[in-house]
Write a protein that holds these residues in place. Structure first.
Motif: not given
Ligand code: AMP
Ligand code: MG
Length: 349
Positions: A336, A219, A228, A197, A340, A233
């Protein structure tokens, strides 16, 4: 359950102000507390019943492991099967701080805390309140982010209250957190240290200490079939209630595109919002424009992002548009989380 709220001095928390929270955590209760990344929901990491309560309060899937927070390197030695040289190097460079390491566990931490895995995630936070709480209680504290599962992580005690009051024993209010995004997670169980992460401690900073470091292919989102490695994640996460779309491209084109999308959505009867920056906020034509920060000071964007996503929820916004933020240092972590939050919905201007 009545949730106790305790206000403490962020820089110099007194032991007295923390005494009730310390009593509760020792007795197996749940206590939310500030760290430099986001607020954590803490329970005694060695107590399987406390970990079960954390999952229940958050509505968190029980296969999504918790991070164990410590205040001294000797506690890491107590809970892992072996201490690789890489862990010592990283601790010297970045602890206390926003970095989590994954290592093989021994039997001290129960499987309830690690979501059934034979590895354990460990972090030594730098926030003065978190450090005082860990040091004075002498408890290793398992803590995921103190939000309802799936919602944006909390960066203030009020966010925690919104999600968890009535479900946990105590909230320690130490004001707004510093960074605003969760810790970097690095897996040291593979031959090549792997970032599971992204966070404030970025790939370049890690490779300066460790040499070779790689990013978990799961990821990067390049291949949808690669999952992931960090269970957390894999879930839709950090998400506001409305639909978020990221618009990429040159700044002028992005502004034009977002304005066109806003116009179409308004005509269709939706409540619409835009995430703007100080540099661009005057260029949008929309009733609800929230400014996330300044591009020339990228830390402000990380700091405000989750609060802004919660503000949109409060305003009942159904469609949201945001610029993208591939800023130099923390941009990868920001994108990131945004990807999401947007369920990977990206359009090119
Ligand atoms: P949170 O504290 O809410 O940010 O969640 C902790 C994150 O750490 C989640 O994404 C977990 O999946 C991840 N994590 C915790 N322990 C492990 C582990 N042993 N292996 C891989 N990922 C982990
Ligand atoms: Mg979380």
């Amino acid at each position: 359950m009545e949730t106790l709220k305790i206000t403490v001095d962020k820089e110099h928390p007194s032991i007295e102000s923390l005494s009730e929270a310390i009593r509760l955590i020792k007795e197996g209760g749940l206590v939310a507390f500030p760290t430099e990344t986001v607020y954590g929901l803490g329970g005694d990491a060695k107590n399987p019943e406390a970990s079960k309560k954390i999952y229940a309060a958050k509505g968190r899937p029980s296969d999504n492991p918790l991070i164990v927070h410590i205040h001294d390197f000797s506690e890491l030695e107590e809970i892992v099967a072996e201490v690789p040289e890489s862990a010592r190097k990283l601790a010297d460079a970045f602890w206390p701080g926003p970095l989590t390491m994954i290592l093989p566990k021994n039997d001290v931490i129960p499987l309830e805390t690690t979501g059934g895995l034979d590895t354990v995630a460990i972090r030594m936070p730098s926030h003065p309140v978190a450090r005082a709480f860990l040091t004075e209680s002498k408890v290793m504290i398992a803590a995921p982010s103190a939000n309802t599962s799936g919602r944006p992580s909390p960066t203030t005690a009020d966010h925690v209250w919104e999600d968890l009051h009535g479900k946990i024993d105590c909230i320690i209010d130490g004001g707004s957190v510093d960074i605003g995004l969760e810790s970097t997670i690095v897996d040291l169980t593979d031959e090549i240290p792997t970032i599971l992460r992204p966070g404030y401690i970025n790939e370049k900073m890690l490779s300066e200490v460790l040499g070779q470091v790689r990013m978990d292919p799961g990821i990067l989102g390049v291949d949808k079939n690669v999952r992931p490695k960090a269970p957390g994640m894999r879930y839709k996460h950090y998400a506001p209630k409305g639909d978020l779309t990221i618009v990429e491209g040159d700044r002028d084109k992005v502004v034009l595109k977002i304005n066109a999308c806003v116009k179409a959505d308004l005509a269709a009867g939706f409540k619409v919002g835009v995430i703007a920056t100080e540099e661009t906020k005057a260029l949008y034509d929309c009733d609800t424009i929230l400014t996330v920060g300044e591009r020339k000071n990228e830390d402000t964007i990380a700091h405000n992002l989750y609060g802004i996503l919660r503000d949109f929820d409060e305003l009942g916004i159904e469609k949201m548009y945001t610029e993208s933020f591939d800023t130099p240092r923390i941009g990868q972590a920001i994108m990131n989380r945004l990807l999401k939050a947007a369920g990977h919905h990206v359009i090119e201007a």
